[in-house]
Design a protein around this motif. Structure first.
Motif, PDB file in Angstrom:
ATOM      1  N   TYR A  39       0.902  -1.372   0.271  1.00 19.96           N
ATOM      2  CA  TYR A  39      -0.218  -0.134  -0.200  1.00 19.96           C
ATOM      3  C   TYR A  39       0.489   1.536   0.056  1.00 19.96           C
ATOM      4  O   TYR A  39       0.556   2.054  -0.415  1.00 19.96           O
ATOM      5  N   ILE A  42       2.219   2.255  -3.681  1.00 20.92           N
ATOM      6  CA  ILE A  42       1.178   2.695  -4.571  1.00 20.92           C
ATOM      7  C   ILE A  42       0.839   4.234  -4.159  1.00 20.92           C
ATOM      8  O   ILE A  42       0.941   4.860  -5.661  1.00 20.92           O
ATOM      9  N   VAL A  43       0.783   4.127  -2.892  1.00 19.25           N
ATOM     10  CA  VAL A  43       1.207   6.066  -2.766  1.00 19.25           C
ATOM     11  C   VAL A  43       1.827   7.257  -2.415  1.00 19.25           C
ATOM     12  O   VAL A  43       2.036   7.557  -3.320  1.00 19.25           O
ATOM     13  N   LEU A  46       1.918   7.708  -6.411  1.00 11.84           N
ATOM     14  CA  LEU A  46       0.922   8.776  -6.805  1.00 11.84           C
ATOM     15  C   LEU A  46       1.783  10.034  -5.771  1.00 11.84           C
ATOM     16  O   LEU A  46       1.336  10.799  -6.987  1.00 11.84           O
ATOM     17  N   LYS A  93      -5.929   3.598  -4.100  1.00 13.84           N
ATOM     18  CA  LYS A  93      -4.995   3.918  -5.319  1.00 13.84           C
ATOM     19  C   LYS A  93      -6.190   4.939  -5.722  1.00 13.84           C
ATOM     20  O   LYS A  93      -5.354   5.961  -6.536  1.00 13.84           O
ATOM     21  N   ARG A  94      -7.339   5.093  -6.127  1.00 10.47           N
ATOM     22  CA  ARG A  94      -8.289   4.937  -6.721  1.00 10.47           C
ATOM     23  C   ARG A  94      -8.865   6.538  -5.500  1.00 10.47           C
ATOM     24  O   ARG A  94      -9.019   7.965  -5.846  1.00 10.47           O
ATOM     25  N   LYS A  97      -5.706   9.168  -5.435  1.00  9.14           N
ATOM     26  CA  LYS A  97      -6.225   9.850  -6.763  1.00  9.14           C
ATOM     27  C   LYS A  97      -6.346  10.982  -6.546  1.00  9.14           C
ATOM     28  O   LYS A  97      -6.663  12.321  -6.883  1.00  9.14           O
TER      29      LYS A  97
END
Length: 602
Positions: A39, A42-43, A46, A93-94, A97
């Motif tokens: 996790y 992922i962030v 981003l 992820k969504r 964002k």
């Protein structure tokens, strides 16, 4: 210590998770837990892509992402996003964002193992399911953020967040009014309570209730159009809920009236998408399995009779016969001679008769389960109801029960009543019920069964001492308990031996304190403490109760000062390293952060 293995060792759930370090001492798991990178990677990717000026930091089991130039509000309407392990990475992820695009600070659970634990049975219900928390700057930002998240996540699913209100029909999107920046009030106990500030400037506890409850000065931004029923009923009004008996993250247990028959019943609730195991089965699957077990055992009279089952809203409910009686804890506490100051021969003899009848019935109940192909799995005092007048026995909780021919076992048990060797192999079978039966028998004499993980001789020397004190040295009880614990005796044989006539002698009672024995105990305790001293430790000089980690690791009641005072009082020389550690910690301590009072305070 890679991610996840720790979280199987949960022993204490309150504000923090605790593990048993080396199987012996409590330690805050959040300080030692090595997170998986899934996790976080992922962030952080981003954050790099968005090009803004953001800070990221781990704090306990959470990873925080904040705009460098924006402060987190003290309080307000915040957004929570829930998820399960199978969709957690994609939802993160969504959602991240959208938060980054709106310059909204947020935090998320470190990895999939922490996310899974958050929906486990013992996680505090007020924090259940809160995978991602977002902190909008104001009401307008809050409403815009919710709508954008709704558009993106409306078809996803996650566990219901009990403390919040669901936004529209999205099963992962929730909101509540609460604290955002850290704002706490120091209590006399030493704990710090999160607080909100009312419009009048008054500090009000920010309680994470397991239901949506904004503070009195706030109104729901999206009020419901339909009024809720004032009377608590289920299944189209057939069952009137009289009171809640127990709650966990996976659902509740309720006492209710069946309006169709007038009888009292027990209703068990299973919440969707909670307590998901490695095979993807949740609490609803487990409760449906329990229903099948009750149907298999329906003609034995050993377990409650299933009455009904139904789906209401998103949860599943099982209705079963209400079983009256006391449990083995009450029996032991009210009647065991070992717990009396000066028990008589008559009291010991009377209790033996109750003990004998109760455990003949319990052994027969376990035998019937096994003959029907069922392993009970969690035979412990709280799950055994007995009639005080007849000593009849019923097993009231089949949540962990399984049929080895059809089901897999569950990693749920009561510490002290499950064979340690079985735990290590993560295997469970009929022999484990026999071990549990032995542990319950010993518990009914004196409640020390939980120490079976620490004392390998519990069913030998410790049991013999207890039996000698109670005056049952001439009975077969010791051989029965040992035989069952080693899987060397059947339930039928145990019943046969319990039926034999016995001779009870007067219980053994010390009228005078043995000063030599007291000195020996003191010396052994002191030596044990000094051998486990950690002068280079940051969380405390000595291993301690979890309360010390939550309050003050220097305190008299739970921390280093109390232990050092006791050692000194009992004639031990306090090591120089301990004095140096204490001086350093006192120098670092901030008086305003320490609780008041002598017990947990300064």
């Amino acid at each position: 210590m890679r991610g996840g293995r720790y979280l199987r060792d949960v022993r204490h759930l309150d504000k923090f998770l605790y593990i048993l370090n080396d199987g012996l001492f409590y330690e805050p798991a959040e300080e030692q837990y090595e997170a998986l990178p899934d996790y976080i990677d992922i962030v952080t990717a981003l954050v790099r892509e968005c090009g803004g000026d953001w800070t990221t930091a781990r704090q306990g089991f959470w990873f925080h992402v904040h705009p460098r130039q924006a402060d987190v509000p003290m309080q307000g309407w915040k957004v929570h996003v829930s998820a399960v392990v199978r969709n957690g990475a994609l939802i993160l992820k969504r959602a991240a964002k959208i938060a980054l695009a709106n310059n909204v600070p947020f935090k998320f659970a470190l990895d999939k193992n922490v996310l899974s634990t958050m929906s486990s049975k013992r996680w505090p219900r007020g924090g259940s399911g809160k995978f991602i928390t977002m902190y909008p700057s104001d009401r307008c930002c809050f409403e815009n953020l919710l709508e954008q998240l709704y558009t993106e996540l409306r078809d996803d699913e996650g566990p219901y967040i009990l403390s919040d209100k669901r936004y529209k029909d999205c099963r992962v999107l929730y909101y509540r009014f609460g604290g955002m920046a850290v704002n706490t009030r120091l209590e006399v106990t030493g704990l710090r309570t999160p607080v909100l500030v009312s419009p009048e400037g008054e500090a009000v506890p920010d309680v994470r209730t397991p239901y949506f409850a904004p503070p009195i000065w706030e109104t729901d931004p999206f009020p419901s159009k339909t009024a809720e029923s004032q009377e608590p009923t289920l299944n189209a009004g057939r069952y009137r809920v009289k009171k809640a008996l127990a709650f966990s993250n996976s659902g509740g247990v309720y006492l209710a009236e069946d309006r169709l028959t007038g009888a009292e019943v027990i209703i068990k609730e299973a919440r969707a998408l909670t307590v998901i195991d490695d095979r993807g089965n949740d609490a609803i699957h487990r409760l449906k399995k329990e229903l099948k077990i009750l149907e298999v055992l329906g003609d034995t009279g050993v377990t409650p009779r299933p009455v009904d089952s139904f789906q209401e809203w998103e949860n599943f409910f099982l209705v079963e016969e209400y079983v009256d009686g006391i449990d083995v804890r009450d029996l032991m506490l009210s009647e065991s001679p070992v717990l009396r100051a000066a028990p008589s021969l008559e009291e010991s003899s009377q209790y033996y008769e109750t003990f004998k009848k109760t455990f003949i019935n319990l052994a027969n109940a376990v035998r019937q389960l096994h003959e029907h192909g069922v392993v009970f799995g969690d035979l412990s005092p709280v799950n055994i109801k007995t009639d005080r007048s007849t000593c009849a026995v019923r097993l009231i909780d089949c949540e962990v029960a399984f049929r080895p021919a059809f089901d897999e076992s569950t990693y749920l048990y009561t510490p002290g009543f499950r064979n340690v060797l079985s735990l290590r192999s993560n295997a469970q079978g009929f022999a484990d019920d026999l071990y549990s039966l032995a542990a319950v028998m010993m518990y009914a004499l004196f409640p020390v069964a939980v120490f079976s993980s620490l004392r390998e001789d519990l069913f030998d020397t410790v049991l013999e001492t207890v039996l000698a004190d109670i005056g049952w040295s001439q009975t077969e009880v010791g051989n029965i308990i040992r035989g069952l614990s080693r899987n060397e005796m059947s339930c039928a044989r145990a019943c046969e031996l319990l039926e034999r006539p016995v001779k009870i002698v007067k219980p053994y009672f010390h009228e005078e304190v043995d000063a030599g024995a007291c000195r020996k105990i003191s010396e052994e305790l002191g030596s044990f403490l000094l051998s486990n001293m950690r002068a280079d430790g940051e969380s405390g000089l000595f291993p301690a109760d979890p309360f010390a980690h939550q309050t003050n690791h220097l305190s008299l009641g739970f921390g280093a000062c109390g232990v050092l005072y006791s050692l000194n009082k009992c004639g031990f020389e306090v090591p120089r390293a301990a004095r140096d550690w204490l001086e350093q910690e006192l120098d670092k301590a901030k008086p305003e952060r320490l609780p008041p009072g002598i017990f947990t305070g300064a």
